[in-house]
Scaffold this motif. Structure first.
Motif, PDB file in Angstrom:
ATOM      1  N   THR A 164      41.493  44.594  31.411  1.00 32.06           N
ATOM      2  CA  THR A 164      40.355  43.878  30.839  1.00 32.06           C
ATOM      3  C   THR A 164      39.781  44.574  29.617  1.00 32.06           C
ATOM      4  OG1 THR A 164      38.924  45.021  32.433  1.00 32.06           O
ATOM      5  CG2 THR A 164      39.729  42.843  33.046  1.00 32.06           C
ATOM      6  N   SER A 165      39.980  45.874  29.508  1.00 29.87           N
ATOM      7  CA  SER A 165      39.405  46.601  28.367  1.00 29.87           C
ATOM      8  C   SER A 165      40.213  46.385  27.091  1.00 29.87           C
ATOM      9  CB  SER A 165      39.340  48.101  28.691  1.00 29.87           C
ATOM     10  OG  SER A 165      40.640  48.619  28.972  1.00 29.87           O
ATOM     11  N   THR A 166      41.517  46.313  27.211  1.00 30.57           N
ATOM     12  CA  THR A 166      42.370  46.147  26.024  1.00 30.57           C
ATOM     13  C   THR A 166      42.854  44.714  25.831  1.00 30.57           C
ATOM     14  OG1 THR A 166      44.378  46.712  27.265  1.00 30.57           O
ATOM     15  CG2 THR A 166      43.140  48.535  26.257  1.00 30.57           C
ATOM     16  N   THR A 175      52.295  43.060  25.293  1.00 28.50           N
ATOM     17  CA  THR A 175      52.020  41.640  25.498  1.00 28.50           C
ATOM     18  C   THR A 175      50.530  41.433  25.715  1.00 28.50           C
ATOM     19  OG1 THR A 175      54.186  41.327  26.528  1.00 28.50           O
ATOM     20  CG2 THR A 175      52.523  39.616  26.897  1.00 28.50           C
ATOM     21  N   GLN A 176      49.950  40.649  24.819  1.00 23.28           N
ATOM     22  CA  GLN A 176      48.519  40.347  24.938  1.00 23.28           C
ATOM     23  C   GLN A 176      48.320  39.185  25.903  1.00 23.28           C
ATOM     24  OE1 GLN A 176      46.601  39.480  21.265  1.00 23.28           O
ATOM     25  NE2 GLN A 176      44.518  39.697  22.074  1.00 23.28           N
ATOM     26  N   CYS A 177      47.335  39.339  26.778  1.00 18.01           N
ATOM     27  CA  CYS A 177      47.106  38.344  27.822  1.00 18.01           C
ATOM     28  C   CYS A 177      46.303  37.167  27.298  1.00 18.01           C
ATOM     29  CB  CYS A 177      46.364  38.975  29.000  1.00 18.01           C
ATOM     30  SG  CYS A 177      47.273  40.290  29.827  1.00 18.01           S
ATOM     31  N   TYR A 178      46.578  36.006  27.893  1.00 16.18           N
ATOM     32  CA  TYR A 178      45.780  34.798  27.720  1.00 16.18           C
ATOM     33  C   TYR A 178      45.702  34.331  26.269  1.00 16.18           C
ATOM     34  CZ  TYR A 178      44.411  36.687  32.215  1.00 16.18           C
ATOM     35  OH  TYR A 178      44.432  37.235  33.474  1.00 16.18           O
ATOM     36  N   LEU A 243      41.970  42.118  40.624  1.00 17.83           N
ATOM     37  CA  LEU A 243      40.863  43.067  40.539  1.00 17.83           C
ATOM     38  C   LEU A 243      41.324  44.383  39.933  1.00 17.83           C
ATOM     39  CD1 LEU A 243      39.136  42.524  44.015  1.00 17.83           C
ATOM     40  CD2 LEU A 243      38.605  41.434  41.834  1.00 17.83           C
ATOM     41  N   ASN A 244      40.385  45.070  39.334  1.00 17.79           N
ATOM     42  CA  ASN A 244      40.645  46.420  38.831  1.00 17.79           C
ATOM     43  C   ASN A 244      40.423  47.377  39.990  1.00 17.79           C
ATOM     44  OD1 ASN A 244      40.811  48.863  37.495  1.00 17.79           O
ATOM     45  ND2 ASN A 244      39.643  48.162  35.708  1.00 17.79           N
TER      46      ASN A 244
END
Length: 1585
Positions: A164-166, A175-178, A243-244
């Motif tokens: 979630t931070s990067t 690979t960038q999410c979403y 979850l993290n």
């Protein structure tokens, strides 16, 4: 269409799909369960693999630090990872992960296709024949939850394993999410995960065998505990993917601990699995899982310490725990010790019965379990104080045990069973019965009981019943009664409740219609419920008739009365009463078919029930008042008394043995037939009566003997006595002895009278007396003052039992003066019936007289038959016909006296709505109605006669008049008829279809045009950049040529590396220009000035020949570019020594790339830019499509509303027909229904029914008057507030809103992207112009140094050079400004790259695209590039400004101006030499050239590439988003049509059909009198024909 289908179609599409899905699912699972199963060891292997998959998460990266010992924990992680899918893909690329993801999805899709194939084939063939697909499906279901579920679910959800931070994936950091297509992958993965969870949950809850099977380890009583474990696995995967865990580790541990504890107690407290050993395996699994989580918690506690023993504890503790669980005896003594005689709750009963059933299967194989169950029997024996407890010795005799053992041995071949096992089985059966008695509505308990009976008891019971049926040919359904007893009672109770409910619904219906302003909407709702209840009642009745169940006569009477009084269906009522008559046609009374003690009080026949159970053997457990009166007792005196009390001693002492013998052999000559026996009354006298005895096994009341008894009056002048066979003494006499011989019972008892005292020579003549006809004897008996003398007929019968000696004689003494002889009882009864004469009379309405006659009809049944005859018949007398002279004047009821007016002074009144009205007043009122009413008023019965005549004519012509013959025919006509206004329904359906199709086309058009718009804008960006690149490449070719000329000036040889490098770069530049020109030239989307540049010879190209003279040629831009490329290739072939700026070829390049051709290429860039601006700003496709969609939606609302109103009016038209019914008739129907309901509530069924018969016929007579009254009180006001109409409009607006939301969402998404593209045009143009502008400035500067008067842009180079530095500054400023304004429009890729090169540390990015290393970049010009590209550009521009300043100084005063570098002597002019030497200074030769060609050019080329990638990603994201919402839109369209439009249309059609069917609630004779209804029916007939 069947009538019932109308009610089935009323269900929503979702309900239909749900029911179809359930039926198909259960059918498939039935065949899957019935197949072969895997062996036990394979299921144990599956459980081990499943446990390893759970342990994988315990040793995941997020928990790895808790185990401390890194080598052990990593080894465990690697080992457990072998049983998952995702760990194999960690080191592979993202594309490999996507490939595997879609492969797994494809496999699931194939399985879904397989299920669909089975579902389709199931429509035409049996599922059991699809062997191959079922085998594949069974294997998949067997291993789904064990091996496949967790790896597949983890694979599907790994797509969400993002940082979630990067914003990048944790496994695939590049690979960038979403973003882009990632959203589509995530969406499809979510769908796949949901389908997987749904299928797994479905398999868990349904795919198991609930009966114990030794070869099937998966036998279990419920799937709930496995469903809990499935939820635990889902939560486990969700926690470690969504979850993290590192940040939320405590929360994750709490969640999984909570679920693990629930699982541990669920499987260790009482496992639902019936296989004891497999249950142990599962207990071990969950115990070790719980132990693993405990070790995780322990690791968290000691994480900050140096303790490293957690993995050792886990490794060595797990086998020990496994050993403890496997060796532990899991006996639930708390369940075993529950008092089964008084369960506190349903849960206690279910728990105990399930536990006992589970252990019962191991009684003969496990000694410990057998001992435990034997202990339960002993414990039950101590706590059960009931007399009927099976564990008591008196109730479980040796004979019963032996019989059960024999039956068990037949079923299980050589297996032997203990007596304790037999007792245990009967105890469990008794516990089931008691539980069902207390909790009769528990379905789970009923199913468990059925399975228990099927396994342990029912097979034997069915055999006994079949044997009993073979003995009873007169009542073949008797044996089934016991098995279906509970079902029968429930069905009959349900029918009674449905009759009451139907009556209340009819009351509400007619009450609603009788209001002053009836609400037709509510009337329809009530009518729909009423029809549904009626149909349910009809189906229930047909079901019990089809099942051949015994229906109590009183219930048949109620139902027949219901058909007449409520439904006005005389034909069906006659069929019910005919069935009632059939019960009497088999020569048996009602009592002979009664099988329920609860029905005894309702029967007039004398009925008695004797128990055949061991506890109450031979005792009377039920009888009615008629039976008790027959023997002179009250009911309380006989209940629980031995039946022997009702028979003479000679029979009483052996009666129990008779019953036991029958129960053992089921052989009897006296069962299931009517016979005469001798009974003994309370006063001690005997009497003959006829009895019909049946054996009825029952699960509720136990085994019983039912007896139906009757007495015949022909025995009242016949005396009976019983004589002892050995002493010849008279033991019992009948009461007729008192009147015939003046002998009472006391006399016989005291005197010990012998038979010879009464009948002389009895023993000598016994042979004659034993004949069927008997023999005559002279009796002369004296008793005190009385004496009897005469001839009597003596008939004797021996009393002798099987395998016993003579017990005595039954002697019948009949006076010869009696006309009747002692015939067969049936013949006597028949003679008596033949001699009974009855007098009937009826009222002839046509002649207005009573007609009567005597008859001997024996089929007359007052309480039943008369209720359905149109002309009622009454039993006036049972006496003989009267003689003529005995008739009174009142007897001539049918004779008319014309002279005497008997009606004088009598008024005919009608009771309506609580008031009395004189019918003559109604007839004398003025009529305001039409001529037809006047005609009917004049004609009396003429109107009805005319209607009948019309019916006959229509029937003769093949019309529909015959529909009034019966209610069933009329209802069938209505159900099979089509809608009168069918066109409006077709219009509505087509309107909905056209609306959906148009919206789909608009949606598709919106998607296609939007994608085309963005594709055109992207092409415009590419053309703008390509045209700028063409300018940049041309300027670079000139710069490279002049650089080679510069090197030649200082005599640099061709072998020099600088020359070679330049030639290689020049060759690549020329090739790039050729490629870009081909790409531009191939573009066909050109027009206007751009087209002129490309096709018109308007560009002047200057060339020079060998003599130095110049010539011009007009060409288009494509030809000019081709000439530039051609000349450049020529120059490439020159030697370095031939590179002279004044040569013809080089002059061609120098001049044209700085003048007209250059200006033409700049103009082309501007044209492409303006075209892109126009396309991006002026295109209103999105707004137009949104407006079109909104306008179409606004138009469709009144369009659909109008079509819907037309359809609704059809229904309103039909429901308004009920307003044509006269109000008085409506109230009369209401009163009639209310009266019927009251009779049901007070329980006076038969009496009340007879009273209602008169009221029905009286109403028929008064209908003409009622109709006349109602015609003058016709109602005009009504309400029609249909909630369905409101619901339709609400759903319609919501569905249209959802559909239009797609266009709005699509517009907002597209407008956002279009705005971004609009705002980025100027920035991208400035960025693309940077390299050609900077290169052009350098080229102009060099031309100025060579020749200040050289033409540049058709002007001198000196004049042009004075402004280009300022232009460069402005270009850089505009680019930076535009980027700062467009930060929100760029995506993160471009913003990050731009910030990187414009800030410190730019060399890290430069070295990736420029041919220099990091050290060289950082050392260049004191690290100016590494500091920031912005500073490097400023330095570059300042260098150009500095050189221009030096140039101006040299022009003004060359002697006073010095240059920083070597001054070459190219000419004799010192000033010119200094000016030319400026090109060889470090600033000009090194810093400016390298900055321009290595750093600026490479960085800006990469910046354009990054922008294109960013733009493409935005377009991909937009495409993915629009595709997704377009798919959602299409799915929504389909769902709206299938789940809203189509069901609404069908519902409306069904509502119209149901409304039409409501007409069947009106009596047929009333329909024939209402003109509006008849006209509507005529219209229906015309539509159908």
């Amino acid at each position: 269409m069947q009538g019932i289908s109308i009610f089935d179609d009323d269900k929503s599409t979702i309900d239909k799909m749900q029911n179809s899905f359930k039926n198909l699912l259960f059918e498939i699972i039935y065949y899957l369960i019935s197949g072969e199963n895997f062996p036990l060891f394979l299921y144990i292997f599956f459980v081990v693999i499943e446990s390893f998959q759970v342990f994988y998460f315990a040793f995941s990266d997020d928990f790895l630090s808790l185990w401390k010992v890194k080598s052990w924990s990593e080894s465990f992680q690697s080992f457990f990872g072998y049983f998952m899918i995702s760990p194999y893909l960690k080191n592979a690329g993202f594309q490999s992960f996507i490939l595997v993801l879609y492969i797994v999805m494809g496999l699931f899709f194939l399985l879904i296709v397989l299920i669909i194939f089975i579902a389709i084939k199931a429509q035409t063939t049996s599922v059991g024949k699809l062997t191959g697909p079922l085998v594949v499906l069974k294997i998949f279901f067997e291993i789904l939850n064990y091996i496949i579920f967790m790896p597949a679910l983890h694979l599907f959800l790994t797509i969400f394993y993002c940082d979630t931070s990067t914003g990048y994936h944790k496994f695939y950091s590049d690979t960038q999410c979403y973003t882009g297509n990632y959203l589509l992958h995530a969406f499809l993965s979510t769908i796949a995960a949901l389908i997987l969870i749904f299928v797994s949950g479905l398999v868990t809850m349904t795919f198991y065998e609930s009966r114990f099977q030794p070869n099937n380890p998966l036998c279990k009583t419920s799937g709930r505990d496995d469903m809990k474990f499935l939820i635990f696995k889902i939560i486990l995967v969700l926690c470690f993917t969504l979850l993290n865990v590192k940040e939320l580790r405590i929360l994750v541990v709490i969640i999984i601990t909570l679920f693990a504890v629930i699982q541990f107690f669920s499987f260790n407290k009482s496992s639902v699995y019936l296989n004891y050993y497999y249950s142990k395996v599962l207990n071990s699994q969950h115990a070790i899982i719980m132990w693993t989580i405990c070790m995780i918690i322990f690791g968290i506690i000691v994480e900050e310490t140096y303790y490293e023993g957690a993995p050792y504890l886990w490794v060595f503790g797990s086998p020990l725990l496994l050993l403890i669980v496997m060796l532990r005896k899991e006996y639930r003594y708390d369940i075993m010790m529950i008092d089964s005689n008084k369960f506190d709750s349903l849960n206690q009963a279910i728990q105990q019965l399930q536990y006992l059933t589970k252990f019962l299967n191991y009684y003969h194989t496990d000694r410990n379990i057998a001992t435990l169950l034997d202990g339960f029997v002993e414990y039950h024996r101590t706590i059960c104080k009931r007399e009927d407890c099976p564990c008591q010795a008196k109730n479980m005799g040796n004979k019963k045990i032996a019989k059960f053992q024999k039956n068990f041995k037949l079923q299980n071949q050589d297996e032997e069973i203990k007596e304790q096992y037999v007792v245990l089985v009967h105890i469990m059966e008794r516990i089931f019965t008691l539980s069902l008695t207390r909790f009769p509505n528990c379905t789970e308990l009923r199913i468990a009981h059925s399975l228990f009976l099927m396994e342990k008891i029912l097979k034997k019971l069915i055999e006994e019943q079949m044997f009993e049926n073979s003995k009873s040919s007169k009542n073949p359904a008797a044996g089934i009664d016991a098995v279906n007893e509970l079902t029968t009672e429930n069905n009959l109770r349900e029918i009674r409740a449905q009759i009451e409910k139907s009556a209340s619904q009819h009351i509400e219906f007619w009450s609603q219609l009788s209001e002053d302003t009836p609400d037709l909407g509510k009337l329809y709702d009530v009518g729909t419920r009423m029809m549904y209840v009626d149909k349910m009642l009809e189906d229930s009745w047909k079901r019990i008739i089809k099942m051949n169940l015994d229906v109590p006569p009183n219930l048949m009477m109620i139902y027949s009365r219901y058909l007449v009084d409520i439904l006005y269906d005389k034909q069906s009522a006659e069929e019910v009463l005919e069935r009632l008559k059939n019960f009497y046609s088999v020569n048996m009374d009602r009592g002979k078919i009664t099988t329920n003690i609860n029905d005894f009080p309702n029967e007039s026949t004398s009925l008695i029930s004797i128990s055949a159970e061991d506890i109450t053997f031979g005792r009377i457990i039920g009888l009615n008042m008629s039976a008790s009166k027959m023997f002179g007792y009250s009911k309380s005196e006989l209940i629980n008394r031995k039946v022997n009390i009702l028979m003479p001693n000679v029979f009483a002492q052996s009666h129990d043995q008779f019953m036991e013998t029958y129960l053992q052999t089921y052989e009897s000559r006296i069962m299931n037939r009517e016979r005469m026996i001798i009974g003994k009354s309370k006063n001690g006298y005997i009497f003959p009566f006829f009895i019909y005895v049946r054996y009825v096994p029952s699960f509720i009341h136990g085994a019983q003997f039912f007896g139906a008894m009757r007495q015949e009056k022909l025995f009242k002048n016949i005396a009976f006595m019983i004589v002892n066979g050995s002493t010849q003494e008279i033991e019992n006499i009948s009461a007729t002895f008192i009147t015939m011989f003046h002998i009472d019972l006391n006399y016989i008892t005291k005197k010990k009278t012998k038979v010879s005292d009464l009948i002389p020579n009895f023993q000598e003549n016994i042979t004659e007396y034993l004949n069927k006809t008997g023999a005559e004897a002279e009796i002369n008996f004296k008793n005190r003052d009385q004496s009897v003398q005469g001839k009597f007929n003596i008939t004797a019968g021996e009393i002798m039992f099987k395998d016993s000696k003579l017990q005595g004689y039954i002697i019948k003494i009949e006076n010869n003066k009696q006309e009747k002889s002692f015939l067969n009882p049936n013949e006597q009864s028949q003679i008596k019936k033949q001699q009974q004469v009855k007098f009937y009379f009826q009222f002839d309405q046509a002649q207005h007289i009573f007609v009567g006659e005597y008859t001997q009809d024996q089929n007359f049944q007052m309480s039943a038959l008369s209720s359905v005859k149109q002309d009622e018949t009454f039993d006036y007398s049972q006496r003989e016909p009267m003689k003529e002279d005995e008739k009174t004047p009142s007897s001539n009821v049918g004779e008319k006296d014309e002279k005497l007016d008997l009606a004088l002074g009598i008024r005919t009144m009608k009771y309506i709505n609580g008031q009395l009205f004189d019918i003559e007043d109604f007839k004398n009122q003025d009529s305001d109605d039409d001529a037809e009413e006047n005609d009917q008023k004049k004609g009396g019965t003429t109107g009805m006669q005319q209607i009948q005549k019309e019916d006959e004519e229509e029937e003769a012509e093949g019309g529909h008049a015959n529909i009034y013959k019966s209610r069933r025919t009329f209802e069938q006509f209505l159900s099979e008829s089509r809608n009168v206004n069918q066109s409006s329904m077709i219009c509505f359906k087509w309107s909905a279809a056209i609306l959906i199709i148009c919206l789909g086309i608009l949606g598709l058009l919106d998607y296609v045009l939007t994608q085309q718009l963005f594709q055109d804008i992207q092409e415009g960006y590419i053309m703008m950049q390509d045209s700028n690149i063409r300018v940049a490449l041309g300027q670079r070719i000139q710069w490279q040529i002049m650089e080679l000329c510069r090197l030649n000036k200082i005599n640099v040889v061709g072998t020099d590396e600088k020359v070679k490098t330049q030639l290689i770069n020049m060759n690549k530049t020329i090739s790039d220009l050729k490629d870009i020109q081909s790409k531009i030239q191939s573009s066909t989307d050109v027009s206007g000035r751009q087209d002129e540049l490309m096709t018109t010879n308007s560009i002047k190209m200057i060339s020079r020949d060998n003599s130095g003279s110049e010539s011009s040629q007009l060409v288009d831009i494509n030809q000019g570019t081709s000439q530039i490329i051609s000349k450049a290739f020529e120059i490439m072939n020159l030697n370095i020594a031939d590179f002279d700026p004044d040569s013809d070829t080089i002059f061609f390049i120098r001049y044209n790339l700085l003048n007209d051709y250059y200006q033409a290429t700049l103009e082309s860039v501007d044209l492409y830019t303006n075209q892109l601006v126009d396309l991006a700003y002026d295109s209103n496709v999105l707004l137009i499509l949104l407006i079109v969609a909104c306008v179409f939606t606004v138009i469709s609302i009144p369009w659909i509303a109008c079509a819907f109103n037309l359809v609704s009016q059809n229904q309103e038209e039909i429901i308004k027909l009920f307003l044509e019914i006269p109000l008085a008739k409506v109230k009369q129907l209401f009163v009639k229904c209310e009266a019927f309901s009251n009779t049901l509530q007070i329980g006076e069924d038969e009496d009340a029914n007879q009273e209602n018969e008169l009221s029905f016929e009286e109403n028929e007579e008064g209908e003409g008057v009622v109709e006349e009254f109602g015609r003058r009180k016709k109602r005009k006001k009504y309400k029609y507030d249909s909630k369905d109409k409101r619901n339709f409009y609400i759903k319609f607006i919501i569905s249209i809103g959802l559909l239009i939301a797609y266009f709005i969402a699509h517009y907002l998404i597209g407008a956002n992207l279009q705005t971004s593209m609009q705002e980025l045009i100027q920035e991208m143009n400035a960025t693309a112009m940077a390299v050609p502008s900077i290169t052009f400035a350098n080229n102009v500067f060099r031309q100025m140094l060579l020749d200040s008067k050289f033409s540049v842009k058709n002007n001198s180079s000196k004049i042009i050079s004075t402004d280009f530095v300022k232009d460069l500054y402005n270009l850089n400023t505009n680019m930076q400004k535009d980027h700062s304004l467009n930060l929100g429009y760029h995506n993160t890729i471009y913003n990050n790259y731009f910030d990187t090169i414009m800030k410190a540390g730019a060399c890290n990015e430069v070295i990736k695209v420029a041919g220099v290393d990091l050290a060289t970049c950082q050392a260049f010009v004191k690290g100016i590039v590494d500091e920031s590209l912005a500073l490097a550009l400023s330095r570059h521009f300042e260098n150009l400004r500095y050189l221009l300043t030096v140039y101006d100084s040299l022009l003004n005063d060359s002697s006073a101006t010095t240059i920083a570098g070597t001054v070459y002597n190219f000419t004799n002019d010192i000033q010119q030499n200094k000016i030319l030497s400026l090109m060889y200074t470090d600033i000009a030769a090194i810093e400016i050239n390298q900055m321009q060609d290595i750093y600026i050019r490479s960085i800006f080329e990469q910046l354009l590439i990054t922008f294109n990638e960013s733009l493409q990603k935005d377009l991909d994201t937009n495409t993915t988003t629009t595709v997704t919402i377009f798919i959602v839109f299409l799915v929504l369209l389909v769902f709206v049509y299938l789940l809203f439009w189509w069901p609404i249309a069908n519902k409306i059609n069904n509502e119209i059909r149901r409304t039409t069917l409501l007409l069947s609630m009106i009596p047929l004779n009333l329909i024939q009198r209402i003109k509006a209804i008849r006209e509507y029916l005529n219209r229906i007939h015309k539509v159908d024909s």
